[in-house]
Design a protein around this motif. Structure first.
Motif, PDB file in Angstrom:
ATOM      1  N   ALA A   1      -8.994  18.015   0.231  1.00  0.00           N
ATOM      2  CA  ALA A   1      -9.902  18.290   1.352  1.00  0.00           C
ATOM      3  C   ALA A   1      -9.490  19.574   2.068  1.00  0.00           C
ATOM      4  CB  ALA A   1      -9.898  17.103   2.323  1.00  0.00           C
ATOM      5  N   ILE A   2      -8.164  19.725   2.272  1.00  0.00           N
ATOM      6  CA  ILE A   2      -7.685  20.935   2.962  1.00  0.00           C
ATOM      7  C   ILE A   2      -8.027  22.173   2.140  1.00  0.00           C
ATOM      8  CG2 ILE A   2      -5.627  22.125   3.753  1.00  0.00           C
ATOM      9  CD1 ILE A   2      -4.378  19.492   4.358  1.00  0.00           C
ATOM     10  N   ARG A   3      -7.801  22.071   0.812  1.00  0.00           N
ATOM     11  CA  ARG A   3      -8.067  23.226  -0.052  1.00  0.00           C
ATOM     12  C   ARG A   3      -9.538  23.594  -0.048  1.00  0.00           C
ATOM     13  NH1 ARG A   3      -4.764  21.337  -4.111  1.00  0.00           N
ATOM     14  NH2 ARG A   3      -6.592  20.694  -5.300  1.00  0.00           N
TER      15      ARG A   3
ATOM     16  N   MET B   1      -8.379  23.081   9.571  1.00  0.00           N
ATOM     17  CA  MET B   1      -9.158  21.861   9.743  1.00  0.00           C
ATOM     18  C   MET B   1      -9.582  21.639  11.181  1.00  0.00           C
ATOM     19  SD  MET B   1      -9.086  20.938   6.631  1.00  0.00           S
ATOM     20  CE  MET B   1      -9.565  19.300   6.288  1.00  0.00           C
TER      21      MET B   1
ATOM     22  N   ASN C   1       0.621  23.590  -1.817  1.00  0.00           N
ATOM     23  CA  ASN C   1      -0.814  23.338  -1.812  1.00  0.00           C
ATOM     24  C   ASN C   1      -1.613  24.594  -1.519  1.00  0.00           C
ATOM     25  OD1 ASN C   1      -3.134  21.799  -1.870  1.00  0.00           O
ATOM     26  ND2 ASN C   1      -3.101  21.485   0.340  1.00  0.00           N
ATOM     27  N   LEU C   2      -1.172  25.362  -0.491  1.00  0.00           N
ATOM     28  CA  LEU C   2      -1.979  26.512  -0.090  1.00  0.00           C
ATOM     29  C   LEU C   2      -1.496  27.806  -0.733  1.00  0.00           C
ATOM     30  CD1 LEU C   2      -2.224  25.496   3.626  1.00  0.00           C
ATOM     31  CD2 LEU C   2      -4.048  25.463   1.958  1.00  0.00           C
TER      32      LEU C   2
ATOM     33  N   VAL D   1       0.246   9.823   5.233  1.00  0.00           N
ATOM     34  CA  VAL D   1      -0.568   8.883   4.465  1.00  0.00           C
ATOM     35  C   VAL D   1       0.112   7.532   4.343  1.00  0.00           C
ATOM     36  CG1 VAL D   1      -1.861  10.543   3.127  1.00  0.00           C
ATOM     37  CG2 VAL D   1       0.378   9.869   2.391  1.00  0.00           C
ATOM     38  N   PHE D   2       1.361   7.432   4.790  1.00  0.00           N
ATOM     39  CA  PHE D   2       2.096   6.181   4.672  1.00  0.00           C
ATOM     40  C   PHE D   2       2.068   5.438   5.999  1.00  0.00           C
ATOM     41  CE2 PHE D   2       3.741   6.825   0.519  1.00  0.00           C
ATOM     42  CZ  PHE D   2       3.909   8.180   0.388  1.00  0.00           C
TER      43      PHE D   2
ATOM     44  N   GLU E   1       0.831  -1.210   0.000  1.00  0.00           N
ATOM     45  CA  GLU E   1       0.000   0.000   0.000  1.00  0.00           C
ATOM     46  C   GLU E   1       0.860   1.252   0.000  1.00  0.00           C
ATOM     47  OE1 GLU E   1      -3.971  -1.656   2.215  1.00  0.00           O
ATOM     48  OE2 GLU E   1      -2.746  -0.128   3.188  1.00  0.00           O
ATOM     49  N   ASP E   2       1.968   1.200   0.750  1.00  0.00           N
ATOM     50  CA  ASP E   2       2.871   2.354   0.761  1.00  0.00           C
ATOM     51  C   ASP E   2       3.471   2.591  -0.607  1.00  0.00           C
ATOM     52  OD1 ASP E   2       4.270   2.178   4.135  1.00  0.00           O
ATOM     53  OD2 ASP E   2       2.485   3.122   3.295  1.00  0.00           O
TER      54      ASP E   2
ATOM     55  N   ARG F   1      -6.199  14.195   0.444  1.00  0.00           N
ATOM     56  CA  ARG F   1      -5.999  14.998   1.651  1.00  0.00           C
ATOM     57  C   ARG F   1      -5.792  16.455   1.312  1.00  0.00           C
ATOM     58  NH1 ARG F   1      -4.389  14.034   7.002  1.00  0.00           N
ATOM     59  NH2 ARG F   1      -3.007  15.745   7.565  1.00  0.00           N
ATOM     60  N   LEU F   2      -4.927  16.707   0.312  1.00  0.00           N
ATOM     61  CA  LEU F   2      -4.667  18.090  -0.071  1.00  0.00           C
ATOM     62  C   LEU F   2      -5.929  18.752  -0.590  1.00  0.00           C
ATOM     63  CD1 LEU F   2      -1.262  17.561  -1.860  1.00  0.00           C
ATOM     64  CD2 LEU F   2      -1.628  18.558   0.357  1.00  0.00           C
TER      65      LEU F   2
ATOM     66  N   LYS G   1      -4.040   9.036  -1.887  1.00  0.00           N
ATOM     67  CA  LYS G   1      -4.459   9.527  -0.572  1.00  0.00           C
ATOM     68  C   LYS G   1      -3.918  10.923  -0.330  1.00  0.00           C
ATOM     69  CE  LYS G   1      -3.326   5.096   1.209  1.00  0.00           C
ATOM     70  NZ  LYS G   1      -2.802   4.311   2.316  1.00  0.00           N
ATOM     71  N   THR G   2      -2.664  11.176  -0.803  1.00  0.00           N
ATOM     72  CA  THR G   2      -2.081  12.509  -0.638  1.00  0.00           C
ATOM     73  C   THR G   2      -2.938  13.551  -1.332  1.00  0.00           C
ATOM     74  OG1 THR G   2       0.052  11.409  -0.750  1.00  0.00           O
ATOM     75  CG2 THR G   2       0.041  13.791  -0.856  1.00  0.00           C
ATOM     76  N   HIS G   3      -3.282  13.266  -2.599  1.00  0.00           N
ATOM     77  CA  HIS G   3      -4.071  14.233  -3.353  1.00  0.00           C
ATOM     78  C   HIS G   3      -5.427  14.454  -2.706  1.00  0.00           C
ATOM     79  CE1 HIS G   3      -1.201  14.950  -6.366  1.00  0.00           C
ATOM     80  NE2 HIS G   3      -1.304  13.808  -6.995  1.00  0.00           N
TER      81      HIS G   3
ATOM     82  N   GLU H   1       0.870   3.979  -2.880  1.00  0.00           N
ATOM     83  CA  GLU H   1       0.604   5.370  -2.546  1.00  0.00           C
ATOM     84  C   GLU H   1       1.736   6.259  -3.035  1.00  0.00           C
ATOM     85  OE1 GLU H   1      -1.695   7.201  -1.395  1.00  0.00           O
ATOM     86  OE2 GLU H   1      -0.479   8.991  -1.078  1.00  0.00           O
ATOM     87  N   CYS H   2       2.987   5.771  -2.915  1.00  0.00           N
ATOM     88  CA  CYS H   2       4.113   6.582  -3.387  1.00  0.00           C
ATOM     89  C   CYS H   2       4.006   6.816  -4.876  1.00  0.00           C
ATOM     90  CB  CYS H   2       5.434   5.886  -3.070  1.00  0.00           C
ATOM     91  SG  CYS H   2       6.858   6.749  -3.732  1.00  0.00           S
TER      92      CYS H   2
ATOM     93  N   ARG I   1      -0.032   8.417  -5.285  1.00  0.00           N
ATOM     94  CA  ARG I   1      -0.313   9.539  -4.392  1.00  0.00           C
ATOM     95  C   ARG I   1      -1.792   9.861  -4.316  1.00  0.00           C
ATOM     96  NH1 ARG I   1       4.533  11.453  -1.770  1.00  0.00           N
ATOM     97  NH2 ARG I   1       6.156  10.544  -3.028  1.00  0.00           N
TER      98      ARG I   1
ATOM     99  N   TRP J   1     -10.389  14.643  11.836  1.00  0.00           N
ATOM    100  CA  TRP J   1      -9.204  14.976  11.042  1.00  0.00           C
ATOM    101  C   TRP J   1      -7.994  15.019  11.962  1.00  0.00           C
ATOM    102  CZ3 TRP J   1      -8.742  15.733   5.835  1.00  0.00           C
ATOM    103  CH2 TRP J   1      -7.522  16.244   5.404  1.00  0.00           C
TER     104      TRP J   1
END
Lengths: 106, 144
Positions: free
Chosen positions: A78-80, B98, B126-127, B110-111, A61-62, A75-76, A71-73, A65-66, A69, B104
């Protein structure tokens, strides 16, 4: 061979045709996911696919994900989204270094 | 016909000067072997020049690589400081943004591993305004 490891018995290496990111790269530059791939291969080598899919889930899974990406995208994103919502509601103003006016010192 | 002197078109006295009427195809120029040899010689000279210049290019390339190696600590340190600064800022902003979102965890990785994962430019920028991200991604072109 499942029970007789001919390759290490005879000192051969018949797996050189397998192309992996963790193989030899020009100018010795490691790929982005070199460590993850190496961990996954070290975990899942020689134990067969069925066992590897059960036992090396985390490493795989790691590695996935590497590479992608996902999950990274997420997360980003969601923050945005949350930040834009808060800006629209007026509860949040981005600091100067996030609006292009900060000083980028190092 | 009484031997009267008539004006006739006669050759000059003593006859004409001799001229050569036989075919004249003189052997001239280089022989085929020597031309071949000269061609081969020019090729060998070209190869020699090429090999010398390639050696010189290899020396120059090695010099460039060594210059890169010499500068690498400084540039890498600067880059690392910048990365860490941007990650820290992002973390603080994420905590502010958040805090009302249920479930959250701020700064969650994420790893599954505890290793350091080099952040992508998407994470760092990102921001920030999108143009900064695009400049980071596509600003430097190796081609013209």
């Amino acid at each position: 061979m499942p029970f007789v490891d001919i390759q290490s018995r005879l000192g051969l290496n018949l797996d050189r045709w397998l192309l992996v990111q963790s193989g030899e790269q020009p100018y010795k530059r490691a790929s982005r996911c070199h460590a993850f791939e190496k961990e996954w291969i070290d975990c899942s080598h020689g134990i067969g696919q069925t066992r590897a899919q059960k036992e090396c889930k985390l490493e795989f899974e790691d590695f996935y994900e590497c590479m992608h990406r996902q999950k990274t995208h997420q997360r980003l994103y969601a923050i945005r989204q949350q930040r834009d919502k808060m800006i629209k509601a007026g509860t949040y103003t981005p600091p100067p270094h996030h609006t292009g006016k900060g000083e980028e010192s190092p | 016909m009484a031997g009267s002197k008539v004006m006739q078109d006669m050759p000059p006295s003593g006859g004409y000067a001799p001229f050569d009427y036989k075919r004249n195809l003189p052997k001239r120029g280089m022989s085929g072997y020597s031309m071949f040899g000269i061609g081969v010689g020019i090729m060998l000279f070209g190869y020699w020049k090429l090999f010398k210049w390639n050696r010189e290019r290899r020396h120059l390339h090695i010099e460039e690589l060594e210059a890169k190696i010499a500068l690498m600590p400084l540039l890498q340190a600067e880059h690392d400081r910048r990365t860490l600064r941007m990650l820290r800022e992002n973390l603080e902003e994420e905590a502010i943004i958040m805090k009302d979102v249920p479930g959250w965890k701020v700064g969650e990785s994420v790893f599954h591993t505890e290793r350091w994962v080099t952040p992508m430019s998407e994470e760092l920028f990102n921001l920030k305004p999108r143009e900064e991200f695009l400049r980071k991604r596509f600003g430097f072109l190796l081609y013209v």
